[in-house]
Design a protein around this motif. Structure first.
Motif, PDB file in Angstrom:
ATOM      1  N   ILE A  82      35.359  60.868  46.200  1.00  0.00           N
ATOM      2  CA  ILE A  82      35.653  62.038  45.353  1.00  0.00           C
ATOM      3  C   ILE A  82      35.314  61.710  43.902  1.00  0.00           C
ATOM      4  O   ILE A  82      34.684  62.500  43.195  1.00  0.00           O
ATOM      5  CB  ILE A  82      37.144  62.430  45.487  1.00  0.00           C
ATOM      6  CG1 ILE A  82      37.441  62.903  46.908  1.00  0.00           C
ATOM      7  CG2 ILE A  82      37.498  63.515  44.489  1.00  0.00           C
ATOM      8  CD1 ILE A  82      38.906  63.121  47.198  1.00  0.00           C
ATOM      9  N   GLU A 117      31.564  61.585  43.249  1.00  0.00           N
ATOM     10  CA  GLU A 117      30.931  62.897  43.212  1.00  0.00           C
ATOM     11  C   GLU A 117      31.133  63.571  41.863  1.00  0.00           C
ATOM     12  O   GLU A 117      30.212  64.138  41.288  1.00  0.00           O
ATOM     13  CB  GLU A 117      31.557  63.748  44.308  1.00  0.00           C
ATOM     14  CG  GLU A 117      30.647  64.814  44.849  1.00  0.00           C
ATOM     15  CD  GLU A 117      31.253  65.419  46.102  1.00  0.00           C
ATOM     16  OE1 GLU A 117      30.552  65.485  47.104  1.00  0.00           O
ATOM     17  OE2 GLU A 117      32.436  65.802  46.055  1.00  0.00           O
ATOM     18  N   THR A 118      32.370  63.483  41.334  1.00  0.00           N
ATOM     19  CA  THR A 118      32.660  64.211  40.098  1.00  0.00           C
ATOM     20  C   THR A 118      32.344  63.392  38.851  1.00  0.00           C
ATOM     21  O   THR A 118      31.805  63.918  37.882  1.00  0.00           O
ATOM     22  CB  THR A 118      34.129  64.664  40.092  1.00  0.00           C
ATOM     23  OG1 THR A 118      34.280  65.669  41.084  1.00  0.00           O
ATOM     24  CG2 THR A 118      34.522  65.237  38.760  1.00  0.00           C
ATOM     25  N   HIS A 134      33.027  68.757  40.419  1.00  0.00           N
ATOM     26  CA  HIS A 134      31.987  69.091  41.396  1.00  0.00           C
ATOM     27  C   HIS A 134      32.467  70.273  42.246  1.00  0.00           C
ATOM     28  O   HIS A 134      33.665  70.397  42.514  1.00  0.00           O
ATOM     29  CB  HIS A 134      31.752  67.848  42.262  1.00  0.00           C
ATOM     30  CG  HIS A 134      30.535  67.931  43.104  1.00  0.00           C
ATOM     31  ND1 HIS A 134      30.546  68.517  44.345  1.00  0.00           N
ATOM     32  CD2 HIS A 134      29.258  67.513  42.888  1.00  0.00           C
ATOM     33  CE1 HIS A 134      29.332  68.443  44.854  1.00  0.00           C
ATOM     34  NE2 HIS A 134      28.529  67.841  43.993  1.00  0.00           N
ATOM     35  N   PRO A 135      31.562  71.162  42.664  1.00  0.00           N
ATOM     36  CA  PRO A 135      31.998  72.311  43.479  1.00  0.00           C
ATOM     37  C   PRO A 135      32.780  71.917  44.736  1.00  0.00           C
ATOM     38  O   PRO A 135      33.636  72.671  45.202  1.00  0.00           O
ATOM     39  CB  PRO A 135      30.674  72.979  43.867  1.00  0.00           C
ATOM     40  CG  PRO A 135      29.684  72.541  42.852  1.00  0.00           C
ATOM     41  CD  PRO A 135      30.143  71.235  42.300  1.00  0.00           C
ATOM     42  N   ASN A 136      32.509  70.722  45.258  1.00  0.00           N
ATOM     43  CA  ASN A 136      33.213  70.295  46.465  1.00  0.00           C
ATOM     44  C   ASN A 136      34.582  69.704  46.175  1.00  0.00           C
ATOM     45  O   ASN A 136      35.311  69.374  47.107  1.00  0.00           O
ATOM     46  CB  ASN A 136      32.404  69.204  47.192  1.00  0.00           C
ATOM     47  CG  ASN A 136      31.165  69.770  47.833  1.00  0.00           C
ATOM     48  OD1 ASN A 136      31.089  70.974  48.072  1.00  0.00           O
ATOM     49  ND2 ASN A 136      30.202  68.917  48.087  1.00  0.00           N
ATOM     50  N   PHE A 137      34.890  69.507  44.880  1.00  0.00           N
ATOM     51  CA  PHE A 137      36.057  68.700  44.512  1.00  0.00           C
ATOM     52  C   PHE A 137      37.334  69.167  45.198  1.00  0.00           C
ATOM     53  O   PHE A 137      38.014  68.389  45.873  1.00  0.00           O
ATOM     54  CB  PHE A 137      36.209  68.713  42.988  1.00  0.00           C
ATOM     55  CG  PHE A 137      37.359  67.907  42.471  1.00  0.00           C
ATOM     56  CD1 PHE A 137      37.282  66.536  42.417  1.00  0.00           C
ATOM     57  CD2 PHE A 137      38.521  68.520  42.028  1.00  0.00           C
ATOM     58  CE1 PHE A 137      38.335  65.790  41.937  1.00  0.00           C
ATOM     59  CE2 PHE A 137      39.577  67.786  41.543  1.00  0.00           C
ATOM     60  CZ  PHE A 137      39.476  66.420  41.497  1.00  0.00           C
ATOM     61  N   GLN A 138      37.636  70.472  45.034  1.00  0.00           N
ATOM     62  CA  GLN A 138      38.916  70.956  45.553  1.00  0.00           C
ATOM     63  C   GLN A 138      39.018  70.796  47.067  1.00  0.00           C
ATOM     64  O   GLN A 138      40.038  70.363  47.588  1.00  0.00           O
ATOM     65  CB  GLN A 138      39.123  72.423  45.162  1.00  0.00           C
ATOM     66  CG  GLN A 138      39.700  72.528  43.769  1.00  0.00           C
ATOM     67  CD  GLN A 138      39.414  73.852  43.119  1.00  0.00           C
ATOM     68  OE1 GLN A 138      38.246  74.233  42.999  1.00  0.00           O
ATOM     69  NE2 GLN A 138      40.447  74.535  42.711  1.00  0.00           N
ATOM     70  N   ARG A 139      37.924  71.112  47.759  1.00  0.00           N
ATOM     71  CA  ARG A 139      37.939  71.011  49.210  1.00  0.00           C
ATOM     72  C   ARG A 139      38.160  69.557  49.640  1.00  0.00           C
ATOM     73  O   ARG A 139      38.968  69.265  50.517  1.00  0.00           O
ATOM     74  CB  ARG A 139      36.607  71.530  49.776  1.00  0.00           C
ATOM     75  CG  ARG A 139      36.541  71.540  51.300  1.00  0.00           C
ATOM     76  CD  ARG A 139      35.225  72.116  51.782  1.00  0.00           C
ATOM     77  NE  ARG A 139      34.047  71.419  51.259  1.00  0.00           N
ATOM     78  CZ  ARG A 139      33.585  70.259  51.718  1.00  0.00           C
ATOM     79  NH1 ARG A 139      34.232  69.648  52.690  1.00  0.00           N
ATOM     80  NH2 ARG A 139      32.496  69.706  51.195  1.00  0.00           N
ATOM     81  N   ARG A 140      37.463  68.644  48.955  1.00  0.00           N
ATOM     82  CA  ARG A 140      37.557  67.250  49.387  1.00  0.00           C
ATOM     83  C   ARG A 140      38.915  66.635  49.060  1.00  0.00           C
ATOM     84  O   ARG A 140      39.416  65.805  49.819  1.00  0.00           O
ATOM     85  CB  ARG A 140      36.436  66.431  48.737  1.00  0.00           C
ATOM     86  CG  ARG A 140      35.090  66.877  49.259  1.00  0.00           C
ATOM     87  CD  ARG A 140      34.017  65.959  48.824  1.00  0.00           C
ATOM     88  NE  ARG A 140      34.098  64.675  49.510  1.00  0.00           N
ATOM     89  CZ  ARG A 140      33.068  63.861  49.665  1.00  0.00           C
ATOM     90  NH1 ARG A 140      31.895  64.201  49.197  1.00  0.00           N
ATOM     91  NH2 ARG A 140      33.204  62.721  50.275  1.00  0.00           N
ATOM     92  N   ASP A 186      41.119  67.836  51.741  1.00  0.00           N
ATOM     93  CA  ASP A 186      40.846  67.062  52.965  1.00  0.00           C
ATOM     94  C   ASP A 186      41.526  65.711  52.894  1.00  0.00           C
ATOM     95  O   ASP A 186      42.089  65.231  53.878  1.00  0.00           O
ATOM     96  CB  ASP A 186      39.330  66.846  53.138  1.00  0.00           C
ATOM     97  CG  ASP A 186      38.635  68.116  53.583  1.00  0.00           C
ATOM     98  OD1 ASP A 186      39.357  69.074  53.913  1.00  0.00           O
ATOM     99  OD2 ASP A 186      37.387  68.148  53.581  1.00  0.00           O
TER     100      ASP A 186
END
Lengths: 371, 168
Positions: A146, A149-150, A170-176, A179
């Motif tokens: 994580i 990525e950010t 990063h756009p995926n941050f919240q989802r990851r 998870d």
């Protein structure tokens, strides 16, 4: 100079542990005086990786010196950066946007979990169990991804800057992150099954390395080590920075003062960190991730102090400014330095084998001590 | 939150009169100066007084002011009151030729290593310290590296474009 082991006139054996030793997690050198197997005195010799970060910071500008602090306590890199950024913001009276504040706290707490995971694995390995290390790194790796990525880096992130954070998430941050929390909750019981409830480990940690609350205060022991002795010293609670005062979390306290108490504090702190992240992750406000600041920062003449709670305890940043673009003097009050100074007091009278359990639960990070 | 800065200041002035000077409150932290002969008396008072109870030494460091003749080295104490969650800072100044300051190790065990560190970097001689030797640097060293006479970087360097480093 490292002297070889020798026997004193009183018949005590003086031995070296370190500077290269698996249990010291870095280059720490302990000279131990033993009577049989009982420790009479522990004298830590520090400074093997001293880089004089304080002197270095004096020649760096207020934007640059923050990066060096990632190299102090590299397991709490975000939190070190955070402390410096807050100190500079205090002097320049920069208003940090809400989005940046939330991101900062999520990052801090992720760092804290990652740091405690590593501690858990390494400490278990010190005490003779190899498996926990893999369990801990399985979860820690997710956090590192994580971060990668950010922030673009896995260890020395340099993500916090005066005014906010370096880049948006990063756009995926919240989802990851969500998870990760799901994964963490699924796996955390394994920690308890492997170590916490394990009678062999309990016997090795209970009543080992006792530190009373009076001594913890006298030696300036903070963080999980201090809270294991019943000293309420969580900076996030007592002088909240950013939006910690609006978040719901408990300060974890144990009163036994032994290694097992310090162990329990850290395990429970991870759960509190997850609780904090859960409150924030769906509520990151929209807006700027960084306040507009001048290209060249000049702190007004004066003295600035900021303290934060790192994974190891209270980090204090004291800046003396003469009004220029570089600090006149910076002092970092590193938690590990004070925590280690209590080791001699804790270890006297106990057995040599228990020293490893004490050092393990003090959670020493040598670059933080040596700076 | 029973303890206010005004109250601390009042208690200190009652005890020490006008020997304590330069009371300030930068960002809410009470700061003052004491004569260096009095540092232990002030620390003792702050520690033992029933209302003040500053029993947690968080930080001890020195600052070097080479232009401040006769008062070149400042020793800065940060103390914390855990009951009222209150913090103060106080300084004593010492000349660089003879930087003798009484040790606080009798009151705070934490001062032991912090004073060794301060001695290591600034050469402040803590009188009465049980084990005053270098802690982070090698023992053979005969200078005090954080003093201002040791510049870190050659400022006359021309091969480095300072504009790129935000110093332009």
């Amino acid at each position: 100079m490292i002297e070889e082991s020798f026997t004193t006139a009183e018949g005590d054996l003086v031995i070296n542990v370190g500077p290269q030793h698996p249990a010291t997690h870095g280059v720490l050198h302990l000279v131990i005086t033993l009577n049989g197997e009982t420790i009479k005195k522990v004298e830590p010799h520090l400074g093997y990786i001293h880089r004089s970060i304080e002197k270095m910071s004096e020649s760096l500008t207020y934007r640059q010196f923050i990066y060096v602090t990632s190299r102090m306590d590299y397991l709490s890199a975000h939190i070190n950066n955070h402390a410096c950024a807050l100190c500079v913001e205090k002097g320049l009276q920069i208003e940090v946007p809400g989005r940046a504040q939330s991101i900062r706290i999520i990052m801090d707490e992720l760092t804290r979990i990652a740091s405690h995971e590593l501690w858990w694995g390494a400490m278990s390995m010190d005490l003779g169990a190899f498996t926990p290390f893999f369990h801990a790194f399985r979860e820690r790796e997710v956090i590192n991804e994580i971060m990668e990525e950010t922030c673009g880096a896995r260890l020395t992130m340099n993500y916090m800057v005066p005014g906010g954070v370096m880049a948006d998430i990063h756009p995926n941050f919240q989802r990851r992150v969500k998870d990760f929390i799901t994964l963490y909750k699924k796996k955390i019981h394994e920690y308890d099954e492997l170590i916490t409830g394990n009678i062999i480990f309990q016997n090795r940690m209970k009543n080992v390395g006792y530190l009373s609350s009076e001594d913890a205060i006298a030696y300036g022991v903070t963080g999980p080590a201090g809270r294991g002795s019943g000293v309420s010293c969580d900076v996030r609670k007592h002088s909240p920075y950013e939006i910690y005062d609006k978040l719901e979390f408990d300060e974890v306290l144990e009163t036994a003062g032994d290694s097992f108490a310090r162990y329990l504090v850290r395990i429970r702190e991870m759960n509190q960190s997850v609780r904090i992240i859960e409150q924030l992750i769906d509520n990151i406000p929209d807006g700027d991730f960084q306040a507009k600041t001048k290209a060249v920062l000049k702190l007004p003449k004066g003295e600035f102090y900021q303290r934060v709670e790192t994974a190891r305890g209270e980090l204090g940043v004291y800046i003396v400014s003469e009004g220029g673009t570089t600090p006149y003097r910076i002092k970092y009050r590193s938690p590990g330095f004070s925590n280690l100074s209590a080791l001699d007091h804790m270890a006297r009278g106990s057995k040599l084998g228990d020293l490893v359990a004490m050092m393990g639960t003090l959670d020493l990070v040598i670059p933080d001590i040596d700076r | 939150m029973g303890l206010t800065n005004e109250h601390i200041k009042q208690r200190l002035t009652e005890k020490f009169g006008d020997q304590l000077i330069n009371f300030e409150e930068p960002y809410g932290m009470l700061t003052f100066e004491a004569p260096r002969e009095l540092n232990l008396k002030v620390l003792n008072f702050l520690y033992d007084d029933e209302e003040l109870k500053f029993r947690f030494m968080t930080d001890l460091c020195a600052v070097h002011y080479p232009d401040n003749k006769g008062k070149e080295l400042a020793v800065v104490y940060h103390l914390h009151n855990l009951v009222d969650n209150c913090r103060i800072r106080f300084k004593v100044f010492a000349p660089v030729e003879q930087p003798d300051v009484y040790t606080a190790t009798g009151l705070f065990s934490a001062a032991n290593w912090m004073e060794r560190e301060t001695y290591d970097f600034y050469g402040v001689n803590f009188v009465g310290h049980p084990n005053l030797k270098r802690i982070l640097n090698v023992e053979e060293m005969d200078y005090f590296p954080l003093r201002k006479e040791f510049p870190l970087e050659d400022q006359s360097r021309v091969d480095k474009d300072d504009e790129m480093f935000g110093r332009g």
